[in-house]
Design a protein around this motif. Sequence first.
Motif, short mmCIF file in Angstrom:
data_model
loop_
_atom_site.label_atom_id
_atom_site.label_comp_id
_atom_site.label_asym_id
_atom_site.label_seq_id
_atom_site.Cartn_x
_atom_site.Cartn_y
_atom_site.Cartn_z
N ARG A 255 -3.18 3.02 -4.61
CA ARG A 255 -3.36 2.83 -6.06
C ARG A 255 -2.51 3.85 -6.81
NH1 ARG A 255 -8.17 0.30 -7.25
NH2 ARG A 255 -8.08 1.18 -9.32
N GLY A 256 -2.32 3.61 -8.11
CA GLY A 256 -1.64 4.61 -8.94
C GLY A 256 -0.13 4.49 -8.95
N HIS A 257 0.40 3.31 -8.58
CA HIS A 257 1.86 3.12 -8.60
C HIS A 257 2.44 3.32 -9.99
CE1 HIS A 257 0.61 0.67 -5.04
NE2 HIS A 257 1.62 1.33 -4.52
N ALA A 258 1.73 2.84 -11.01
CA ALA A 258 2.25 2.89 -12.38
C ALA A 258 2.49 4.34 -12.82
CB ALA A 258 1.29 2.20 -13.34
N GLU A 259 1.63 5.24 -12.33
CA GLU A 259 1.73 6.66 -12.72
C GLU A 259 2.78 7.40 -11.90
OE1 GLU A 259 -1.03 4.99 -12.12
OE2 GLU A 259 -2.26 5.14 -13.93
N ARG A 260 2.91 7.07 -10.61
CA ARG A 260 3.74 7.87 -9.71
C ARG A 260 5.20 7.41 -9.62
NH1 ARG A 260 1.32 10.82 -5.79
NH2 ARG A 260 3.39 11.72 -5.58
N LEU A 261 5.45 6.13 -9.93
CA LEU A 261 6.75 5.54 -9.64
C LEU A 261 7.93 6.34 -10.20
CD1 LEU A 261 8.51 3.27 -8.48
CD2 LEU A 261 8.05 1.95 -10.57
N PHE A 262 7.83 6.74 -11.48
CA PHE A 262 9.00 7.38 -12.09
C PHE A 262 9.20 8.83 -11.63
CE2 PHE A 262 8.98 3.54 -14.47
CZ PHE A 262 10.33 3.29 -14.67
N ASP A 263 8.14 9.46 -11.11
CA ASP A 263 8.31 10.75 -10.43
C ASP A 263 9.23 10.58 -9.23
OD1 ASP A 263 6.63 12.11 -12.05
OD2 ASP A 263 4.92 12.12 -10.67
N LEU A 264 8.97 9.52 -8.47
CA LEU A 264 9.76 9.28 -7.26
C LEU A 264 11.20 8.89 -7.63
CD1 LEU A 264 7.38 7.40 -4.79
CD2 LEU A 264 7.65 9.83 -5.20
N THR B 196 0.03 -7.23 -3.71
CA THR B 196 -0.98 -7.31 -4.75
C THR B 196 -0.28 -7.73 -6.04
OG1 THR B 196 -0.74 -5.03 -5.52
CG2 THR B 196 -2.24 -5.40 -3.68
N PHE B 197 -0.94 -8.60 -6.82
CA PHE B 197 -0.30 -9.10 -8.05
C PHE B 197 0.05 -7.93 -8.97
CE2 PHE B 197 -2.90 -13.32 -7.77
CZ PHE B 197 -2.13 -13.70 -6.68
N THR B 198 -0.89 -7.01 -9.12
CA THR B 198 -0.65 -5.86 -10.00
C THR B 198 0.47 -4.99 -9.45
OG1 THR B 198 -2.89 -5.85 -10.84
CG2 THR B 198 -1.69 -3.78 -10.97
N GLY B 199 0.41 -4.69 -8.16
CA GLY B 199 1.41 -3.83 -7.55
C GLY B 199 2.81 -4.38 -7.67
N LEU B 200 2.97 -5.66 -7.39
CA LEU B 200 4.33 -6.20 -7.44
C LEU B 200 4.84 -6.23 -8.87
CD1 LEU B 200 4.89 -9.51 -8.29
CD2 LEU B 200 3.45 -9.82 -6.30
N ARG B 201 3.94 -6.39 -9.85
CA ARG B 201 4.40 -6.39 -11.25
C ARG B 201 4.75 -4.98 -11.74
NH1 ARG B 201 0.82 -11.07 -12.23
NH2 ARG B 201 -0.91 -9.64 -12.53
N VAL B 202 4.09 -3.97 -11.20
CA VAL B 202 4.44 -2.59 -11.57
C VAL B 202 5.92 -2.34 -11.25
CG1 VAL B 202 4.14 -0.15 -10.94
CG2 VAL B 202 2.14 -1.56 -11.40
N GLY B 203 6.32 -2.65 -10.00
CA GLY B 203 7.69 -2.40 -9.59
C GLY B 203 8.67 -3.34 -10.26
N ALA C 75 0.80 -1.22 0.00
CA ALA C 75 0.00 0.00 0.00
C ALA C 75 0.84 1.27 0.00
CB ALA C 75 -0.93 0.00 1.21
N ALA C 76 2.11 1.15 -0.40
CA ALA C 76 2.98 2.33 -0.46
C ALA C 76 3.79 2.28 -1.74
CB ALA C 76 3.91 2.37 0.74
N CYS C 77 4.48 3.37 -2.01
CA CYS C 77 5.40 3.41 -3.14
C CYS C 77 6.68 4.00 -2.57
CB CYS C 77 4.82 4.28 -4.24
SG CYS C 77 5.79 4.31 -5.76
N SER C 78 7.79 3.25 -2.65
CA SER C 78 9.02 3.82 -2.11
C SER C 78 10.20 3.54 -3.02
CB SER C 78 9.27 3.37 -0.66
OG SER C 78 9.83 2.10 -0.59
N VAL C 79 11.11 4.50 -3.05
CA VAL C 79 12.29 4.46 -3.92
C VAL C 79 13.45 5.01 -3.12
CG1 VAL C 79 13.30 5.30 -6.08
CG2 VAL C 79 10.84 4.90 -5.97
N ALA C 80 14.64 4.43 -3.30
CA ALA C 80 15.81 4.96 -2.59
C ALA C 80 17.07 4.71 -3.40
CB ALA C 80 15.93 4.30 -1.22
#
Lengths: 230, 358
Positions: free
Chosen positions: A33-42, A68-75, A11-16
């Motif tokens: 929700r919305g990992h696919a859209e936000r990930l590259f901003d981070l 989540t199946f979708t979430g893990l595949r986004v990353g 339920a989070a999006c994190s980058v380091a």
Amino acid sequence: MKTLSLDTALAACSVAIADGDKILAREWIDLPRGHAERLFDLIGAVEAAAGLTAKQMDRMAVTVGPGTFTGLRVGLAAAKGLALAVGCPLIGLSTLHTVALGARQEMAGKGGLLTVAFDARRDEVYHQTFDHTLTPLTDPVIARRAEAARDILSLAKEKDAPLTWLGTGAPILMPLLDGLGEISQSANQPDAGCLALFANHLEDVAPYPAEPLYLRAPDAKLPKTRLFKT
Amino acid sequence: MSAPLTILGIETSCDETAVAVLRGTPDARPQILSHLVLSQIAAHAPYGGVVPEIAARAHIEALDDLIAAALKEAELTFSDLTAIAATAGPGLVGGVIVGLMTAKGIAHAQNLPLVGVNHLEGHALSVRLTEEATFPYLLLLVSGGHCQLLAVEGPGNYHLYGATIDDAVGEAFDKTAKMLNLPYPGGPSVERAALAGDPARFDLPRPLIHRPGRDFSFSGLKTAVRHAAEGLGKERLEPQDVADLAASFQAAATDVLANRAAHAMARFIEDYPGATRTLVVAGGVAANQHLRSHLEAAAAARDFALIAPPLQYCTDNAAMIAWAGLELFALGHRDTLALSPRARWPLDQKANHPGAKV
């Protein structure tokens, strides 16, 4: 050794980005929700903060589930694309292990066992248990709540060690064991910062392939009997 | 003439994982430097149709190696590319996410422009990979998920003439195959069975054929096949029954498609009086030879030339995605890395038609 790490599995999006023992930059947002859209901003934000680009990385790291199946595949798909284009190794680590890494200081101080558990719904939990150095004692698994509680109890008895709970599954399992152990004060979501440090310290990356860890079969039913025989 | 563009294309919106590399300009046929397709047919066959979660899992397992293989075959590295094109929808969103996020990762690391391609636009422009087809042309797009007639004025510029009001024609083929116990995928297996069949044995309906307009309907036809089969009163269908049912179904479906295409040709002539008369058929069902020959006749009767891409570019592939990406890129189209994967994405955004939403 420099690693860019990401997590979008829960339920989070994190980058380091970490260099050796030091986290140079880290972003963590609560994001169901919305990992696919936000990930590259981070990713862009941590690169700017660290003054580095993806091409300067020695390694990439990503959480591979359970989640989540979708979430893990986004990353995982993003990380695979990054690693392929940079030409560097990609390390995959379970979300359970990544959450455990966040309790490193706490566990080093007090010893005993750390059980990380996530609510998997449908009366099930994902769980995995570690020793106080965060070396896994069990594989990540999915189990019915009652069965998970039984297994964790028997491991705690066998090791004769105090138990610390972490993750969204902790408040579900702990009451089933009459409040055995105590709930950790560490974060119950994966943090890409811990993941990047872990990746930097690995000597051998082979035991950590970037393969999805679903722990649940696809929801698909075989068709019913055919209308006609032929 | 402008400098040639080198585009990597990625397609993951259904049950094929595909990667291709093209080099060219929009005004001529491109060089197809590599074109790889990994079919998941075997993984879905036991279910008699595509299972979305199984598809998504197969895409993420295979895609990065397939990209590396496509570049190797093209004898290129990422630094030789002008841009990356990936299907951003419509389709099974789990698969779309895998292709689009991988493309974003590459685009970010290599600082390459990203072009998110509408899968339907890939099919719509696929004919221009290998054939001379100047805009505007009339397009019949027929596949497992889609059944539409469109006027194609250029990249990003489509006018919907008609679409299915229920099932896609490829879906009707798949369901008929399932009923007749023919193997998945249904299109090729119904066509094969029909070769030995009598198309006149079963008098199946041709939905909407006596009405004006350009919309399609196939769900009644599918039901009629079931009633015809049940009407035989047999527990076990003989091979000849299966062949005759397949042939009768294929003939009915073809008649519907040819009739609707004829109405669309009339409309096209009204809308573009001076234009070259070209009917393009694309999508997986365009591989059906029976359909092609009947469309050929319908087109000839109205002075249209029928053009179909070679079979390998009719079914889902990444060369068509790279090509659509190339045409869009040349027009200045770029996407940011915030681009959303889309399950639904109509080609003609102005049209308000239930069958055009996908």
